[in-house]
Design an enzyme around this catalytic site. Structure first.
Site, PDB file in Angstrom:
ATOM      1  N   HIS A  83      11.405  -3.804  -6.342  1.00  0.00           N
ATOM      2  CA  HIS A  83      10.901  -3.696  -5.037  1.00  0.00           C
ATOM      3  C   HIS A  83      10.068  -5.059  -4.304  1.00  0.00           C
ATOM      4  CE1 HIS A  83      11.406   0.569  -4.050  1.00  0.00           C
ATOM      5  NE2 HIS A  83      11.381   0.731  -5.466  1.00  0.00           N
ATOM      6  N   LYS A 116       0.930   0.498   8.520  1.00  0.00           N
ATOM      7  CA  LYS A 116       1.538   0.024   7.135  1.00  0.00           C
ATOM      8  C   LYS A 116       0.080  -0.546   6.473  1.00  0.00           C
ATOM      9  CE  LYS A 116       4.133  -3.178   9.104  1.00  0.00           C
ATOM     10  NZ  LYS A 116       5.376  -3.050   8.519  1.00  0.00           N
ATOM     11  N   ARG A 117       0.383  -0.541   5.182  1.00  0.00           N
ATOM     12  CA  ARG A 117      -0.744  -1.019   4.203  1.00  0.00           C
ATOM     13  C   ARG A 117      -1.156  -2.333   4.826  1.00  0.00           C
ATOM     14  NH1 ARG A 117      -2.315   1.884  -0.524  1.00  0.00           N
ATOM     15  NH2 ARG A 117      -3.664   0.341  -0.841  1.00  0.00           N
ATOM     16  N   LYS A 177       1.762  -8.960   5.370  1.00  0.00           N
ATOM     17  CA  LYS A 177       2.195  -8.205   6.418  1.00  0.00           C
ATOM     18  C   LYS A 177       1.659  -8.731   7.854  1.00  0.00           C
ATOM     19  CE  LYS A 177       3.112  -3.679   3.707  1.00  0.00           C
ATOM     20  NZ  LYS A 177       4.390  -3.411   4.157  1.00  0.00           N
ATOM     21  N   THR A 185      10.374   0.289   5.232  1.00  0.00           N
ATOM     22  CA  THR A 185      11.004   1.444   6.151  1.00  0.00           C
ATOM     23  C   THR A 185      10.566   2.101   7.474  1.00  0.00           C
ATOM     24  OG1 THR A 185       9.663   2.847   4.456  1.00  0.00           O
ATOM     25  CG2 THR A 185      11.960   2.290   3.848  1.00  0.00           C
ATOM     26  N   LYS A 207      12.089   3.799  10.996  1.00  0.00           N
ATOM     27  CA  LYS A 207      11.298   5.077  11.328  1.00  0.00           C
ATOM     28  C   LYS A 207      11.173   4.941  12.894  1.00  0.00           C
ATOM     29  CE  LYS A 207       8.720   6.248   7.352  1.00  0.00           C
ATOM     30  NZ  LYS A 207       7.428   5.736   6.640  1.00  0.00           N
TER      31      LYS A 207
HETATM   32  C1  LIG Z   1       6.943   4.756   5.960  1.00  0.00           C
HETATM   33  C2  LIG Z   1       5.534   4.717   5.456  1.00  0.00           C
HETATM   34  C3  LIG Z   1       5.017   3.538   4.835  1.00  0.00           C
HETATM   35  C4  LIG Z   1       5.760   2.278   4.651  1.00  0.00           C
HETATM   36  O1  LIG Z   1       5.737   1.548   5.833  1.00  0.00           O
HETATM   37  P1  LIG Z   1       6.098   0.051   6.011  1.00  0.00           P
HETATM   38  O2  LIG Z   1       5.921  -0.356   7.446  1.00  0.00           O
HETATM   39  O3  LIG Z   1       7.904  -0.020   5.733  1.00  0.00           O
HETATM   40  O4  LIG Z   1       5.165  -0.851   4.895  1.00  0.00           O
HETATM   41  C5  LIG Z   1       3.736   3.418   4.377  1.00  0.00           C
HETATM   42  N1  LIG Z   1       3.134   4.528   4.537  1.00  0.00           N
HETATM   43  C6  LIG Z   1       3.227   5.659   5.223  1.00  0.00           C
HETATM   44  C7  LIG Z   1       2.445   6.828   5.306  1.00  0.00           C
HETATM   45  C8  LIG Z   1       4.679   5.898   5.570  1.00  0.00           C
HETATM   46  O5  LIG Z   1       5.037   6.815   6.205  1.00  0.00           O
END
Ligand SMILES: *Cc1c(COP(=O)(O)O)cnc(C)c1O
Length: 817
Positions: free
Chosen positions: A361, A552-553, A558, A660, A664
């Site tokens: 990952h 995101k985190r 990032k 991901t 979305k």
């Molecule tokens: C999809 C999702 C992530 C991943 O987000 P990234 O932008 O790909 O880092 C993290 N936390 C939650 C709650 C999510 O639904």
């Protein structure tokens, strides 16, 4: 697909069950029941239905005789289950009607569910999407995870600073969707020593653990889409074996015995809150082994119960390791085959190495797990012996391939030499697996080129790619019902299980009626989010503004601080130049920082302070608003994503393995502004360069710049807008009376060397943002691009990811029920 549940749904029986649970499980009456009690009783009644299907699926002879995947993950970020399960069961409207007969509004009740946050971020959410897609497509599967008592911490802000609070997600009443399986409990050992025994004239090593705990499985149903198939997500809870030692209870060592009970209970107390960062804590290794050992034993139990010989394990079971967190499962299976099943090494290795597959990952060095050899030796003495044996045989292979090349041996060895010898878990996984995959095309290429080039030479067929995906049921059909209905009205209702069908919307991208309908849905979703923000944060949002979202985190790679610098540059230009034109924008952030990640917490603080100032500054707040939504989690993502216009995917090229969140938001009609990183590259390929805003350095540029000696001051001194934006962090503009409180970020970007090249990408980012601004002012053009994003990202369904795993790695067959 036979929606039997729908046909056989007996409303009266269901209502009786809800009422029964209300009184006998939750001890309340219809007159006095709170919304929470109603939600609990309803969910319990529903989970009885899925438990029946789970048991039937488990005993289905066709499934017992088919090959299964076992998805091992320390994290499953499943989010709320009730609404999603109703959707998958195909009974959402029936339940809405049934509950209204009891005077209850289904939507209100669904809000009572607390998210099970049993994961940190993308990795855990991926595991949840994969389980959904396995069940939807009826590929036999079991998910194995941990039943943490406390999930990821709850986040709040106090004067702009992140506060963390424990999240007891089960509540005092227990979680209604889970069912305990005490008959499947396992005993797991730790510590102790290894001795040699003679068995039938053979020497056999036997581990005598010094401490034993119980693994209690809780099953959470993973509901197939409009089918009766329900697979288990099996979460292990650690319990003390009570009485821990009768003797010590009786001989006066009562308090010591109690202490041991408390220790055992601690193993699954809390989820480690680090995302993409590992620090070698003993308790974390205990969690990993506890999870692996309980899962491996359960897999073998199922295999033997189905009447299969242990030699046939790889024919019926494959084990997917979600990152290296469950890597200790490899020596654990070897230990069982060697020491308990009496096999010799080559028999055992043949089975084990045909059973495991590993997903990488990340390439970030701080996230690659290594464990202190001395720790493993103490906690799991027999496993350390087996790791030595695996390594010994492997290094012989390396010597055959590259005779006399000591550098190769040092680089590939599972053991990293040095003052503290360390075990490299990724190397163990590559050696012990039949397939290794990265999570997006670019990431998988970098795994081959930069992380494991010698492994790739040694095993040219082992390293593969499976691009991540997201489940379209939760991430479009469930979270965006208006867009789903609009799509269904145009192209029919099979797209949730065949997401490529969305491409039929391409023909409507120029259709002005459809554009208006599409944008009206987006607007309604923005209004829904604005109402949430008004109610919970008391901030007024202009829903005609661009909703620009980074959720995101919080992580330096990032680059939330790049986004922040762009905001500062807009603020600067708006205040300095009354002529400066821009479409109004609402910047939305949501992000948790690991509690020990100092700079990440400083970035949260800076965003909050800058938001506070800008939102109350009448000179700019018609144009600029900033909202930091606290406690980012799946249920919050479900509200934000459908309302997103601009999706921020701005990691330093080469650092985000896939992402991901990017998928979305594009699926829900957002335009991406992003770097050539992770799955952004493939999103661009799908939607076309004119429907995405790509900027910044690419992987090779990043490498060249770093090699040539990157100096952030060169950019700072050469770009007046960058300098002005950064300098805003120095005074007390955003921390009145307290100058310098935002200095840490400034310093990390200048004297700190700017490790993620924020300054190097600033100009190109600002330019891309001004193109976004221009485009938004042409709403027709924007609508077209938004529609094309939804239409052209069907590839990123996790159904496709699972089919890739099935075809290229697992080789499973569907079992339709
Ligand atoms: C999809 C999702 C992530 C991943 O987000 P990234 O932008 O790909 O880092 C993290 N936390 C939650 C709650 C999510 O639904």
């Amino acid at each position: 697909m036979k929606p039997v549940l729908q046909k056989s749904f007996d409303k009266q029986l269901f209502l009786d069950n809800v009422k029964r649970h209300l009184t006998s499980t939750y001890a309340t009456t219809q007159e006095h029941a709170t919304k929470r009690s109603w939600y609990l009783a309803m969910s319990r009644a529903l989970s009885e239905l899925t438990t029946l299907d789970l048991l039937e699926t488990e005993q289905d002879e066709h499934i017992l005789q088919a090959k299964s995947v076992n998805y091992l993950s320390l994290e499953f970020l499943i989010g709320r289950l009730t609404g999603n399960n109703l959707l998958n069961m195909g009974i959402i409207e029936m339940i809405r009607e049934a509950m209204s007969e009891l005077g209850q509004d289904l939507s209100d009740l669904l809000e009572e569910e607390r998210d099970p946050s049993l994961g940190n971020g993308g990795l855990g959410r991926l595991a949840a999407c994969f389980m959904d897609s396995l069940a939807a497509q009826e590929f036999p599967a079991v998910g194995y995870g941990l039943h943490y008592e406390y999930g990821l911490f709850k986040q709040s802000f106090s004067e702009g600073h992140q506060q963390e609070a424990p999240d007891a997600w089960c509540g005092v009443e227990g979680y209604p969707w889970e069912v305990a399986r005490p008959e499947l409990a396992q005993e797991i050992g730790f510590y102790g020593h290894v001795k040699t025994e003679q068995v039938n004239g053979r020497e056999v090593r036997r581990w005598i653990p010094g401490m034993t705990v119980k693994g209690m499985p809780w099953d959470i149903p993973v509901v197939g889409y409009k089918s009766n198939t329900v697979y288990p997500l099996r979460l292990w809870e650690c319990q003390a074996i009570a009485p821990f030692s009768l003797e010590s209870f009786n001989n006066g060592n009562y308090f010591e015995a109690q202490h041991a009970l408390i220790d055992a209970g601690n193993i699954t107390k809390v989820l480690y809150p680090n995302d993409n960062h590992e620090k070698g804590k003993t308790l974390r290794l205990m969690q990993q082994y506890f999870h692996s050992a309980a899962s491996i034993r359960d897999i073998i139990r199922r295999h033997e119960l189905a009447g299969h010989a242990i030699e046939d394990l790889p024919k019926f079971e494959t084990i997917q390791l979600n990152d290296t967190h469950p890597a200790i499962a490899i020596p654990e299976l070897m230990r069982i085959l060697l020491d308990e099943k009496g096999m010799n090494w080559s028999e055992a290795w043949k089975i084990s190495s045909q059973t495991f597959a590993y997903t990488n990952h990340t390439l970030l060095p701080e996230a690659l797990e290594t464990w202190d050899e001395a720790l493993i030796l103490r906690l799991l003495p027999r496993h350390m012996e087996i790791i030595y044996d695996i390594n010994h045989r492997f290094l012989q292979e390396v010597r055959t391939q590259w005779p006399g090349d000591v550098t190769k041996q040092q680089k590939l060895s599972i053991i990293q030499e040095g003052f503290h010898r360390m075990v490299r878990m990724a190397n163990l996984c590559v050696v012990g697996s039949y397939a290794v995959n990265g999570v997006a095309a670019m990431h998988s290429e970098l795994v081959k080129r930069d992380l494991f080039p010698e492994f790739h030479e040694l095993y040219p067929d082992r390293l593969l790619n499976v691009t991540n995906g997201i489940t379209p049921r939760r991430w479009l059909q469930y979270c965006n019902p208006d867009l789903s209905d609009l799509i269904t009205s145009k192209i029919g209702d099979s797209w949730p299980v065949a997401l490529d069908e969305l491409s039929a919307l391409k023909a409507l991208a120029d259709d002005s009626d459809f554009q208006h309908e599409f944008m009206a849905v987006k607007k309604a979703n923005k209004v829904r989010l604005a109402e949430w923000v008004k109610e919970h944060l008391d901030i007024e949002l202009n829903t005609d503004a661009i909703f620009d979202v980074q959720i995101k985190r919080l992580h330096e790679y990032k680059r939330q601080h790049l986004n922040l610098l762009h905001i500062l540059s807009l603020y600067y230009r708006l205040t300095e130049n009354p002529q400066f034109e821009m479409a109004p924008r609402v910047f939305i952030f949501a992000a948790k920082a690991a509690p020990g990640y100092y700079l990440a917490k400083e970035i949260i603080y800076a965003i909050n302070m800058i938001a506070e100032k800008i939102n109350h500054d009448p000179k700019v707040n018609e144009k600029l608003k900033i909202v930091f939504i606290p406690d980012y989690r799946v249920s919050m993502a479900e509200i934000i994503i459908p309302a997103t216009d601009v999706s921020e995917q701005i990691s330093t090229a080469g650092k985000e393995a896939s992402g991901t969140g990017n998928m979305k938001m594009a699926l829900n009609g957002a335009l991406t502004i992003g770097t050539m990183d992770g799955a952004n590259v493939e999103i661009r390929e799908e939607v076309g360069d004119e429907n995405i805003y790509i900027f910044g350095l690419e992987v090779d540029d990043v490498e060249k710049l770093k090699a040539s000696g990157y100096n952030p001051y060169d950019y700072y001194n050469a770009d007046p807008l960058l300098k002005a934006s950064l300098d805003l962090l120095l005074g007390d503009t955003f921390t009145p009376g307290h100058p310098g409180k935002l200095r840490t970020i400034y310093e990390s970007l200048l004297d700190g060397g700017d490790p993620y090249l924020v300054l190097a990408d600033f100009a190109s980012y600002v330019e891309a943002q001004s193109k976004v601004d221009q485009q938004y002012r042409d709403q027709t053009g924007w609508a077209k691009k938004a529609i094309l994003n939804t239409a052209l990202v069907g590839k990123f369904s996790s159904d496709r990811s699972i089919r890739d795993y099935v075809d290229n790695i697992w080789k499973l067959k569907q079992v339709k029920r």
